[in-house]
Design a protein around this motif. Structure first.
Motif, short mmCIF file in Angstrom:
data_model
loop_
_atom_site.label_atom_id
_atom_site.label_comp_id
_atom_site.label_asym_id
_atom_site.label_seq_id
_atom_site.Cartn_x
_atom_site.Cartn_y
_atom_site.Cartn_z
N TYR A 48 0.83 -1.20 0.00
CA TYR A 48 0.00 0.00 0.00
C TYR A 48 0.86 1.26 0.00
O TYR A 48 1.83 1.36 0.76
CB TYR A 48 -0.91 0.03 1.23
CG TYR A 48 -1.94 -1.09 1.25
CD1 TYR A 48 -3.22 -0.89 0.77
CD2 TYR A 48 -1.60 -2.35 1.75
CE1 TYR A 48 -4.16 -1.91 0.79
CE2 TYR A 48 -2.53 -3.38 1.76
CZ TYR A 48 -3.81 -3.15 1.28
OH TYR A 48 -4.73 -4.17 1.29
N GLY A 49 0.49 2.21 -0.82
CA GLY A 49 1.10 3.53 -0.80
C GLY A 49 0.17 4.51 -0.11
O GLY A 49 -0.99 4.63 -0.50
N LEU A 50 0.66 5.18 0.94
CA LEU A 50 -0.15 6.17 1.66
C LEU A 50 0.24 7.55 1.14
O LEU A 50 1.38 7.98 1.28
CB LEU A 50 0.13 6.07 3.17
CG LEU A 50 -0.58 7.08 4.08
CD1 LEU A 50 -2.10 6.97 3.94
CD2 LEU A 50 -0.16 6.87 5.53
N VAL A 51 -0.71 8.23 0.50
CA VAL A 51 -0.42 9.52 -0.13
C VAL A 51 -1.35 10.60 0.43
O VAL A 51 -2.41 10.31 0.98
CB VAL A 51 -0.57 9.45 -1.67
CG1 VAL A 51 0.35 8.39 -2.25
CG2 VAL A 51 -2.01 9.18 -2.08
N GLY A 52 -0.95 11.85 0.26
CA GLY A 52 -1.73 12.99 0.74
C GLY A 52 -0.82 14.19 0.89
O GLY A 52 0.41 14.08 0.88
N ARG A 53 -1.43 15.35 1.05
CA ARG A 53 -0.67 16.59 1.16
C ARG A 53 0.20 16.61 2.41
O ARG A 53 -0.08 15.92 3.39
CB ARG A 53 -1.63 17.79 1.17
CG ARG A 53 -2.41 18.00 -0.13
CD ARG A 53 -1.51 18.57 -1.22
NE ARG A 53 -2.19 18.71 -2.48
CZ ARG A 53 -2.92 19.77 -2.85
NH1 ARG A 53 -3.07 20.78 -2.02
NH2 ARG A 53 -3.48 19.81 -4.04
N ASN A 54 1.25 17.44 2.37
CA ASN A 54 2.11 17.63 3.55
C ASN A 54 1.30 18.13 4.74
O ASN A 54 0.43 18.97 4.60
CB ASN A 54 3.21 18.65 3.25
CG ASN A 54 4.29 18.10 2.33
OD1 ASN A 54 4.73 18.78 1.43
ND2 ASN A 54 4.72 16.88 2.55
N GLY A 55 1.62 17.58 5.93
CA GLY A 55 1.03 18.09 7.16
C GLY A 55 -0.33 17.52 7.51
O GLY A 55 -0.92 17.92 8.52
N LEU A 56 -0.84 16.55 6.73
CA LEU A 56 -2.17 16.00 7.01
C LEU A 56 -2.14 14.82 7.98
O LEU A 56 -3.17 14.41 8.48
CB LEU A 56 -2.87 15.58 5.71
CG LEU A 56 -3.24 16.70 4.74
CD1 LEU A 56 -4.02 16.14 3.55
CD2 LEU A 56 -4.05 17.79 5.43
N GLY A 57 -0.94 14.24 8.21
CA GLY A 57 -0.86 13.19 9.23
C GLY A 57 -0.40 11.83 8.75
O GLY A 57 -0.62 10.83 9.44
#
Length: 710
Positions: free
Chosen positions: A207-216
């Protein structure tokens, strides 16, 4: 002999059913040594005991106190054995209660207790005295912490779980290696990062966990690693977070020691052989030695050194480096060593946080190939789009305080997400149109007595419709490098027959001839230690050549971004104060405007830099670097810690910039989007690869095949 708390449980609750009995004794047996006080025992099992009989809460607390005392006596028993397992990276293979106590240490004590004990008054007094002293020490520590001036925010997690799930988990009946965590929250300080979230990790998928910087994203990994979120106890977890401690242990041996089962078997084999050789062996020890040999053969212990060596070589450790003590390596190499240990140990759940940050292109390519055949579960946070496309089977997107799962690689995630948004937008518009249609009817016939019943019906229908929420799209990231400077005529920057070494005896470069101008878009690649960062410092004039010369245009103004930019920021002030100290004389509005160009807006600009995420700190560093309006940028690993949206924005900004760019990077997408030239730094020279990045990758793949690393 029966454990004393088992006798207490049977005597006090003779009517207890077998399933609940097994659960409670399982909790006390597996986590008994980790209970700090009787209140923790009550928290763990008190609720279940209250359901069994007619005892009140005070009675239950007294019983829990008795059980805790017997656990303390067992723990203090002189017959216990202690085995220290080396664990430089977080190894969460213990109970949820014990997990929090091992997060920040590099060794885990496993206690093998004598299963039977009797209550002795003197021992009881001794145990209570020890407990009291321990509490006093803990209270003293707490008061010291509270008096400290620096208050750091801490992450926390909570989740809803049923008693049935807890029973199954602790009883050992759950043997599935799938992980499903429902309805959980994660916070950092007062900020809520995830609310009512759900994550499902199927065994064997990546699994790749992606998302904007600073979201956790990093915080979520830490919550899983510490078991603050409930992961079944039989599932082993490794979180590659801390670098290996430097000591006399050889790099290869450090990796071998991460397989604790193999190390224990080898240790037992040596002990048994010594007894047999000395003639002191007992009757069953010869039989046990045969069992140990069989187990070593089963786990292919003899092949372990070769496997460890291949992993180290793939991550860039030469044969010579593999025989060096860990204390001789820099922090970056010790992080690679931590990664090598995790790959060798093969946990059930491997947690990787930006693993490519510490690697060069060659090591990244090897890691991609290696992880494609990984048998257990991986959850990786990465900003490297090509790495995710090569490795992951699924993508988990963190946004709007929730997690959404997608099958396939990153490219498939982008396409599916766009399709979902379009469908949601169409559905939103259709619902809006339907509401408007009903409202038009209501407005038209509101005062028509003959249509009163129909109007009332429409009003009720409108009230029953679910709340209509517009689709929230993530804001686009935009970066801009100011370029209000005059055009400069070549030559702009040149190294002519340069020789350099940090000592006259060892030359790093000989006969170096390179040049760049305002049209240049150059990427320098090569293995770690080949001299890429040194080359950048020669170009900037920070290092003086031992031979040859550096030529620079008199109006050349260089902006430099270091891969260690965080070390150069003052973490105790906010971003506005940071710019004020470095470039005094501007208004607060101008500083805010400068930070806003790089996504540091609103309250982010007034928060201490220490509280920002790695990517946000990078943006502050960009704002600081561009404030004087340079006409040439030298960037050393600028993508570390940036999310993919910001990397895309960085590439577009560099393409629009009218000055020159030389960068060192391992991010394939950034290189492909920006760079027109590829320079390879190796063996004391720098040479251009005519076929660009594709040719360079082909060269590396061929090397892997020849050296047997694939």
């Amino acid at each position: 002999m029966m454990a004393a708390y088992v006798e207490i449980l049977k005597n006090e609750f003779p009517q207890i059913d077998s399933e609940l009995f097994d659960y409670i004794t399982g909790v006390l047996d597996s986590g008994g040594s980790d209970f700090e006080d009787a209140e923790e025992v009550f928290d763990a099992i008190g609720g279940f005991l209250q359901e069994v009989g007619d005892k009140n809460e005070d009675d239950i607390r007294d019983i829990c106190f008795q059980m805790f005392n017997t656990l303390q006596l067992t723990k203090c028993d002189s017959g216990q054995q202690q085995v220290l397992l080396e664990a430089p990276v977080q190894l969460s293979q213990v109970s949820a209660d014990a997990a929090s106590s091992v997060n920040d240490v590099h060794g885990i004590w496993m206690v093998k207790r004598n299963p039977g004990t009797t209550v002795d008054a003197k021992k009881l007094e001794k145990a209570e005295a020890k407990l009291k002293a321990k509490h006093e020490r803990r209270n003293e520590k707490d008061s010291q912490k509270s008096s400290s001036q620096l208050v750091l925010e801490e992450a926390s997690a909570s989740q809803a779980s049923s008693k049935k799930e807890n029973r199954v988990d602790s009883s050992g009946k759950n043997r599935s290696y799938d992980i499903r965590i429902e309805n959980f929250d994660v916070s950092f300080g007062e900020r809520c990062l995830l609310q009512g979230a759900e994550v499902c990790l199927a065994s064997g998928r990546r699994y790749g966990l992606v998302g904007r910087n600073g979201l956790g994203k990093t915080t979520l990994l830490k919550m899983l690693a510490s078991r603050s979120l409930r992961v079944p106890l039989h599932i082993s977890i490794l979180h590659v977070e801390q670098e290996v401690d430097g000591d006399e242990t050889l790099a290869l041996q450090s990796v071998l020691e991460s397989d604790t089962l193999r190390e224990e078997l080898l240790k037992e084999e040596r002990r048994l052989n010594t007894h047999i050789a000395n003639g002191t062996a007992e009757g069953l020890e010869s039989v046990r030695l045969s069992e140990v040999y069989a187990k070593l053969e089963e786990i292919e212990a003899d092949k372990a050194p070769a496997r460890a060596s291949v992993i180290l070589a793939g991550l860039g450790f030469s044969s010579k480096m593999q025989q060096q003590a860990t204390k001789e390596f820099s922090g970056g190499w010790r992080m690679r060593l931590a990664l090598a240990r995790a790959l060798f140990a093969r946990p059930d759940l491997l947690l990787l946080d930006e693993p490519t940050n510490m690697l060069d292109v060659r090591a990244i390519l090897w890691l991609e190939n290696y992880l494609q055949t990984w048998q257990s579960t991986i959850l990786v946070v990465s900003h490297d789009r090509n790495f995710l496309n090569a490795v992951v089977t699924d993508v988990i997107h963190l946004h709007s305080q929730r997690l959404e799962s997608y099958r396939g690689d990153y490219e498939n995630f982008i396409k599916t997400k766009e399709d979902r948004l379009k469908n949601q937008q169409r559905e939103y518009e259709a619902q809006l149109q339907y509401r408007e249609h009903i409202q038009v009817f209501i407005d038209r016939f509101r005062y028509n007595a003959n249509r009163a019943a129909q109007v009332q019906s429409k009003l009720k229908l409108l009230e029953k419709l679910p709340e209509l929420k517009p689709i929230v799209k993530e804001s686009e990231v935009a970066l801009r490098f100011p370029d209000n400077f005059e055009k400069l005529s070549p030559p702009i920057l040149q190294l002519d027959e340069v020789e350099f070494g940090y000592s006259p005896e060892q030359r790093l470069f000989r006969g170096l001839c390179i040049s760049a101008d305002l049209e240049s878009r150059i990427c320098i690649v090569g293995e770690n230690g080949a001299g890429k960062s040194t080359l950048l410092k020669l170009l900037m004039g920070e290092l003086t050549p031992l031979g040859g010369a550096r030529h620079a245009h008199r109006k050349l103004k260089i902006g430099y971004f270091s891969q260690h930019h965080v070390d150069q920021l003052d973490l105790n002030v906010c971003s506005i104060e940071l710019l004020l100290k470095r470039f005094p004389g501007e208004t607060e509005e101008e500083y805010r405007h400068q930070l806003g160009r790089y996504g540091i807006t609103g309250e982010l600009a007034t928060r201490p830099v220490a509280s920002l995420s790695g990517g946000q700190k990078s943006r502050v560093a960009f704002a600081q670097m561009t404030m004087p309006c340079p006409n040439f940028y030298i960037l050393d690993e600028p993508t570390n810690h940036l999310d993919m949206e910001t990397i895309e924005a960085l590439a577009k900004a560099l393409n629009k910039f009218k000055g020159g760019v030389v960068l060192v990077s391992h991010d394939e997408r950034l290189i492909r989007m920006v760079c027109k030239e590829l320079w390879v730094c190796e063996a004391g020279r720098v040479h251009r690869v005519d076929g660009g990045f594709d040719e360079y990758k082909d060269i590396l793949q061929e090397q892997f095949r020849k050296e047997g690393y694939l």
